[in-house]
Design a protein around this motif. Structure first.
Motif, short mmCIF file in Angstrom:
data_model
loop_
_atom_site.label_atom_id
_atom_site.label_comp_id
_atom_site.label_asym_id
_atom_site.label_seq_id
_atom_site.Cartn_x
_atom_site.Cartn_y
_atom_site.Cartn_z
N UNK A 73 -4.31 -3.65 16.17
CA UNK A 73 -3.36 -4.72 16.49
C UNK A 73 -3.05 -4.74 17.98
N UNK A 74 -2.86 -3.58 18.57
CA UNK A 74 -2.57 -3.51 20.01
C UNK A 74 -3.76 -3.97 20.84
N UNK A 75 -4.96 -3.63 20.38
CA UNK A 75 -6.16 -3.98 21.14
C UNK A 75 -6.43 -5.48 21.14
N UNK A 76 -5.91 -6.20 20.13
CA UNK A 76 -6.15 -7.64 20.05
C UNK A 76 -5.60 -8.37 21.28
N UNK A 77 -4.59 -7.83 21.90
CA UNK A 77 -3.98 -8.50 23.05
C UNK A 77 -4.28 -7.78 24.37
N UNK A 78 -5.30 -6.91 24.33
CA UNK A 78 -5.76 -6.25 25.55
C UNK A 78 -6.78 -7.16 26.25
N UNK A 79 -7.15 -6.79 27.46
CA UNK A 79 -8.01 -7.65 28.29
C UNK A 79 -9.40 -7.84 27.71
N UNK A 80 -9.90 -6.87 26.94
CA UNK A 80 -11.27 -6.96 26.45
C UNK A 80 -11.44 -7.74 25.16
N UNK A 81 -10.36 -8.35 24.65
CA UNK A 81 -10.41 -9.00 23.33
C UNK A 81 -10.40 -10.52 23.43
N UNK A 82 -10.91 -11.09 24.56
CA UNK A 82 -10.88 -12.54 24.70
C UNK A 82 -11.63 -13.24 23.58
N UNK A 83 -12.78 -12.68 23.19
CA UNK A 83 -13.58 -13.32 22.14
C UNK A 83 -12.83 -13.33 20.81
N UNK A 84 -12.11 -12.26 20.53
CA UNK A 84 -11.34 -12.19 19.29
C UNK A 84 -10.22 -13.21 19.28
N UNK A 85 -9.51 -13.30 20.39
CA UNK A 85 -8.40 -14.27 20.46
C UNK A 85 -8.92 -15.70 20.41
N UNK A 86 -10.09 -15.94 21.01
CA UNK A 86 -10.68 -17.28 20.98
C UNK A 86 -11.09 -17.65 19.55
N UNK A 87 -11.63 -16.68 18.82
CA UNK A 87 -12.01 -16.92 17.42
C UNK A 87 -10.81 -17.40 16.62
N UNK A 88 -9.68 -16.73 16.79
CA UNK A 88 -8.47 -17.10 16.06
C UNK A 88 -7.94 -18.46 16.51
#
Length: 648
Positions: free
Chosen positions: A131-146
């Motif tokens: 959960x914490x990693x979802x809002x870290x700098x390396x998770x742009x692709x994950x946030x874009x998917x959502x």
């Protein structure tokens, strides 16, 4: 059959698991007098609280819907667990290591309580990390998917969605830093074993926590995000001691309470579909995890729906349950149609009605929410059609009905489906409809359906036996013979009210009950229901035994001695509020209530004795008259002594 839990261990769980603490996790409880709590019932909709808990006797009862029991039965009902599963869950909570009797059959492998808790804790830590990693700098692709699917940060947090960073040992280092060993990490399924050691199973993926019905995280589902990832599109936790893919449903922890209330479950196909459905107001949506909906999933759903003939709930005279719905949603493509046909096989495991909801353009709930909004998702579910109708039409679509050969083939293929409809009253109507869809004579179609039924093409529903929740190791036991229900006591009857009040006092405060209560005969209670409860009290040893056992064990002892229809009455009486329950006066009140009941019985005996005496002629039979007169004097003396307070 798995080994039965030892009786003394079940009793230890009942003693250590505080019913008020367990219930408070689901119900806001407020004081309802000394030793009593109440709140809004979690099992039916109500505005005024009628759900009562009495911690001192370890029982709960709802005076609105009639449900009740002990701490184990509450966990069974609220979480849809079997008796054994509920005991194991509570044992883990209170730190009791259960022992099992050898039943002579294959034993189910069980984690030691300490090890199981370690694996569950590893999953909790991993979920927090993702959960914490979802809002870290390396998770742009994950946030874009959502974001592309109209999910925002609050949605991700509500469903616990996270991100597993790229790299081979990010989670491993994090968990080992929290004290977890490599064997524990492999056993949890969070790590995979390679030739050079262990490594993170989930890497560079969007991650959903998968919880069981109790809310514990037992595994994860992960979606591929990067083209260079050569793994499957969706990757789940492997089979472990915690995670069995045929035994879990994603979203069940969020949906279980609404499923029990609405008597409806909506089965969708993926994690984002569950999210979209819940956010659209379809809060009973769940999904399988990497496998087709099967018999084990059906058992979970049936328990939450109360879809059983052996348990409680509203039933027809035929035994079928009323009002439950299972709605399957499938994509409109060939794979979705195949899934619907496969689900029809599971239909026989339900007493609830089964339906299918397919969006004509082929969109799933997630796509539908993005394209047309939440209302469209709700409309999809509300526009469901009976599953067997969908299966029949899907079957017919594979034949050329413009040819004689096609029509005959369609009839032969569809007739077993009609024969398999559980509601016999619907079969003739669907046979008639089938004739119209195919374009054949209705009588010929009817004969083909009847022939299919004779060939055994229509298996009956699998009837479930609900384990006796008061019996240790009740899972898998045979259902008890059906016992006729007792007439409901008339609350307007003053005798029924007085007898009920006395039993409430006896069950809740046996230490204050005068010993004279144990001298009452089997005919002391006029109301059949209360007479049956009194019989169970006598069988359990009477109030002398109750005062020794203490309130909690005393009520449990009475429940064990009661016949099946009477057990619910015992629980109701054990939880019912007393008109006077102040600690400084309750003892005298209880004694007075019981003496009043004894006085009522003696008054009844006096009347009977006078009636007998009046019917006798001393001139015809002086001895019988003298005997009856002596009996009258004796019972009058007994009543006088009671009223003068000389009988303890």
């Amino acid at each position: 059959m798995a080994g039965l839990i030892r009786r003394e261990d079940v009793e230890a769980v009942r003693d250590r698991a505080r019913i008020d603490e367990i219930v408070s996790a689901h119900v806001t409880l407020k004081t309802a007098g000394v030793g009593s709590l109440k709140g809004l019932c979690p099992f039916h909709d109500e505005r005024s609280p009628s759900f009562h808990v009495r911690p001192g006797v370890g029982r709960w009862h709802c005076f609105g819907c009639g449900e009740g029991g002990d701490v184990i039965s509450f966990v069974q009902k609220i979480d849809g667990l079997t008796f054994v599963e509920a005991v194991e869950y509570l044992a883990d909570r209170v730190g009791i290591q259960l022992r099992y009797e050898d039943s002579g059959g294959p034993q189910r492998p069980r984690e030691e309580p300490g090890r199981r808790q370690r694996l569950l804790e590893a999953h909790r830590v991993a979920a927090q990390y993702f959960s914490e990693q979802l809002f870290a700098s390396g998770a742009q692709a994950a946030r874009a998917f959502l974001a592309e699917r109209s999910f925002d940060r609050a949605d991700a947090e509500h469903f616990g969605v996270g991100y597993a960073p790229t790299g081979w040992d990010n989670l491993q280092r994090h968990l080992q830093g929290r004290g977890f060993t490599q064997p524990e990490l492999v056993a949890s399924g969070l790590m995979s074993q390679g030739q050079r050691g262990i490594y993170d199973r989930f890497r560079g993926r969007l991650v959903w926590p998968i919880r069981d019905v109790t809310g514990e995280i037992v595994g994860f589902g992960a979606r591929r995000l990067y083209d260079e990832d050569q793994g499957p599109k969706y990757l789940n936790t492997p089979e472990t001691s915690l995670y069995k893919k045929s035994h879990v449903l994603y979203g069940i922890d969020l949906a279980k309470r609404e499923i029990a209330k609405q008597k409806r479950v909506v089965v969708v196909e993926g994690y984002t579909d569950v999210m979209a459905a819940h956010l659209s107001g379809v809060t009973t949506a769940v999904a399988t995890c990497g496998t087709a909906f099967g018999s084990d999933h059906a058992r979970i759903v049936r328990r939450l729906l109360g879809d059983t003939t052996a348990g409680g709930g509203m039933q027809l005279a035929s035994g079928a349950s009323v009002g439950g719905e299972v709605v399957f949603t499938f994509d409109g493509d060939a794979a979705g149609q195949k899934a619907a046909v496969r689900a029809f096989g599971e239909d026989q495991r339900f007493y609830a009605q089964t339906f299918v909801a397919v969006e004509p353009s082929g969109m799933d709930p997630c796509e539908l929410r993005m394209a047309r909004g939440p209302d469209a998702v709700r409309a999809l579910v509300d526009g469901r059609q009976p599953l067997f109708e969908f299966v029949i039409r899907t079957t017919l679509a594979t034949f050329d009905l413009d040819t004689a050969e096609g029509r005959v083939g369609a009839l032969r293929a569809a007739a077993p489906v009609v024969a398999g409809i559980r509601d016999a009253a619907l079969r003739p109507e669907y046979a008639r409809m089938l004739a119209g869809w195919i374009g054949m004579d209705a009588e010929r179609v009817r004969r083909e359906v009847a022939a299919a039924a004779k060939r055994g093409s229509a298996p009956g529903p699998v009837r479930s036996s609900r384990p006796d929740a008061s019996r240790p190791g009740g899972e898998g036991t045979e259902p008890e013979p059906t016992v006729p229900a007792l007439p409901t006591p008339d609350p307007r009857d003053p005798v029924a009210r007085r007898e009920r009040l006395a039993l409430v006092a006896v069950l809740q405060y046996p230490q204050h009950v005068p010993p004279v209560f144990d001298d009452l005969g089997e005919d002391a209670f006029a109301v059949p229901a209360w007479r049956a409860v009194h019989a169970a009290i006598r069988a359990a040893g009477g109030v002398r035994e109750g005062a020794t056992l203490g309130a909690g064990h005393w009520v449990e002892a009475v429940v064990e001695q009661a016949a099946e229809p009477v057990r619910g009455l015992v629980t109701e009486l054990a939880v019912a509020p007393l008109p006077e329950d102040r600690e400084n006066v309750v003892g005298g009140y209880v004694a007075g209530v019981v003496r009043g009941l004894v006085d009522l019985g003696l008054t009844r005996r006096v009347a009977d004795a006078k009636s007998r005496l009046q019917r006798l002629d001393p001139a015809a039979d002086l001895a019988a008259y003298q005997e009856a007169f002596a009996a009258l004097l004796a019972v009058e003396a007994e009543r006088r002594t009671l009223r003068e307070g000389e009988i303890a």
